[in-house]
Design an enzyme around this catalytic site. Structure first.
Site, PDB file in Angstrom:
ATOM      1  N   ALA A   1       0.835  -1.204   0.000  1.00 28.69           N
ATOM      2  CA  ALA A   1       0.000   0.000   0.000  1.00 28.69           C
ATOM      3  C   ALA A   1       0.868   1.251   0.000  1.00 28.69           C
ATOM      4  CB  ALA A   1      -0.941  -0.002   1.200  1.00 28.69           C
ATOM      5  N   ASP A   2       1.918   1.248   0.801  1.00 33.25           N
ATOM      6  CA  ASP A   2       2.863   2.372   0.805  1.00 33.25           C
ATOM      7  C   ASP A   2       3.522   2.545  -0.556  1.00 33.25           C
ATOM      8  OD1 ASP A   2       2.835   3.673   3.278  1.00 33.25           O
ATOM      9  OD2 ASP A   2       4.139   2.198   4.212  1.00 33.25           O
TER      10      ASP A   2
END
Length: 386
Positions: free
Chosen positions: A166-167
């Site tokens: 996600a990052d």
């Protein structure tokens, strides 16, 4: 000349999504100035492992940048910060909502100084809406935005992905949005604000799984190493080890049947197209598993490779890094004794650059201050610089 030569980026971010965005822009040629607190980016201390005092975590996302260690709250720092903003093309920040504004570094304040500034905010849940004030961490977002529910053994517990996807994807989305905003600025002469969040990114990354849920109204189950919509597309165990097989078209299915001498599968109505194979997954994959267990993985992989059927061993990270393709593609690099994974962006006329290793904290404070017309020692004495 690199693609982004002449573009200056101020990176007021830490940990991963923002720094990943900054490194992407830096690899493409931008002058990325990383503004750090006197304690430095959190990832400087995340380890082991460390190499000569530098953490592997920090090194993975901070090459090609210059580090300015500055106290954003110090009154003496304000003239330097405003000078940097006037010269900048892009600013990337990932403070909690309201944090940049409290420091006088919010979009409205800085766009008044430089209307051409492209201002990118990265957060966990966006700068508006019910999650705006919540802290954002990849692991939490993987859980909350549906990824963990579809990851892991089909009959086991939900799992997170092994890296902070996600990052990383949020950083890539931010870089993409910044490049689009720079193109738009070329038309209008004005910058704009970009709002990118981990939650939005992770939800979008659910891709076909989210689309299937929207189509059917039914929740998506975990499939383990299988695929919800393609068969056979999963891991199998050979006699000695596991490998993956990806038969994602009818042409590949025909090739697989020919290779394995199973023309009867091609004629079997249970397997005659992908939809039928999905419906009869257990029967087909059971037969495949029994066959593959009779020989070593090397036999099957060599057979598939000669015919162009996608298959591969399940490599460890070290095996992947040592892969001959990684070497041939320039994906193993070293700068000043620091080993890193190279840029995946290959541009023929403006290749990604490798000019600077990940910086030491405050390594470039003096040169940046002097370039803006300030005495670094005076700033240091006033508590503005480290």
């Amino acid at each position: 000349m690199s693609a982004l030569s002449g573009i200056t980026v101020l990176e007021l971010s830490r940990v991963l999504a923002g720094p990943w965005c900054g490194m992407t822009l830096a690899d493409l040629g931008a002058d990325v100035i990383k503004l750090e607190s006197f304690d430095g980016d959190d990832t400087r201390g995340l380890g082991p492992p460390f190499l000569d005092g530098m953490s592997a975590y920090f090194a993975c996302c901070n090459r090609n940048k210059r580090s300015l260690a500055v106290d954003l709250r110090a009154p003496a720092a304000r003239p330097l910060l405003e000078a940097l903003v006037r010269k900048a093309d892009v600013l990337v920040e990932n403070f909690r909502t309201g944090g940049a504004e409290a420091l006088g570094m919010g979009h409205d304040a800085l766009s008044a100084i430089n209307p051409r500034l492209v201002y990118c905010s990265i957060s966990g849940y966006g700068r508006d809406g019910p999650g705006a004030n919540r802290p954002g961490y990849d692991y939490v977002v993987q859980a909350e935005a549906g990824l963990m529910a579809i990851t892991g053994p089909a009959d086991g517990e939900p799992h997170k992905v092994g890296v902070a996807v996600a990052d990383l994807a949020t950083g890539q989305n931010a870089a993409t949005a910044i490049l689009a905003a720079l193109v738009q600025r070329g038309r209008t002469g004005l910058g704009q604000r970009i709002d990118v969040s981990l939650f939005d990114t992770q939800l979008a990354l659910l891709a076909n799984v989210a689309s299937s849920t929207l189509f059917t109204g039914h929740d998506a189950p975990r499939q383990g190493n299988a695929h919800a919509s393609i068969v056979p597309y999963q891991a199998f165990h050979a006699r000695d080890q596991a490998f993956v097989l990806a038969v994602a078209s009818e042409k590949l299915w025909a090739q697989l049947c020919d290779l394995l001498g199973r023309d009867d599968w091609r004629q079997d109505p249970r397997f005659h197209n992908n939809a039928a194979r999905v419906e009869n997954r257990d029967a087909l994959c059971g037969e495949l598993a029994a066959l593959f267990a009779t020989r070593d993985a090397a036999h099957w992989l060599a057979l598939f490779d000669r015919a162009g059927v996608p298959a591969a061993p399940i490599n460890t990270v070290r095996q992947a890094l040592d892969h001959p393709i990684a070497a041939a593609r320039g994906m193993r690099i070293e700068m000043d004794g620091i080993p890193m994974v190279g840029s995946p962006l290959k541009l023929s006329a403006s290749p990604a650059r490798l000019d600077r290793p990940p910086p030491r904290l405050g390594q470039h404070s003096d040169e940046i201050a002097r370039a803006c017309g300030f005495d670094p020692e005076a700033l240091r004495a006033a508590g503005a610089l480290r």
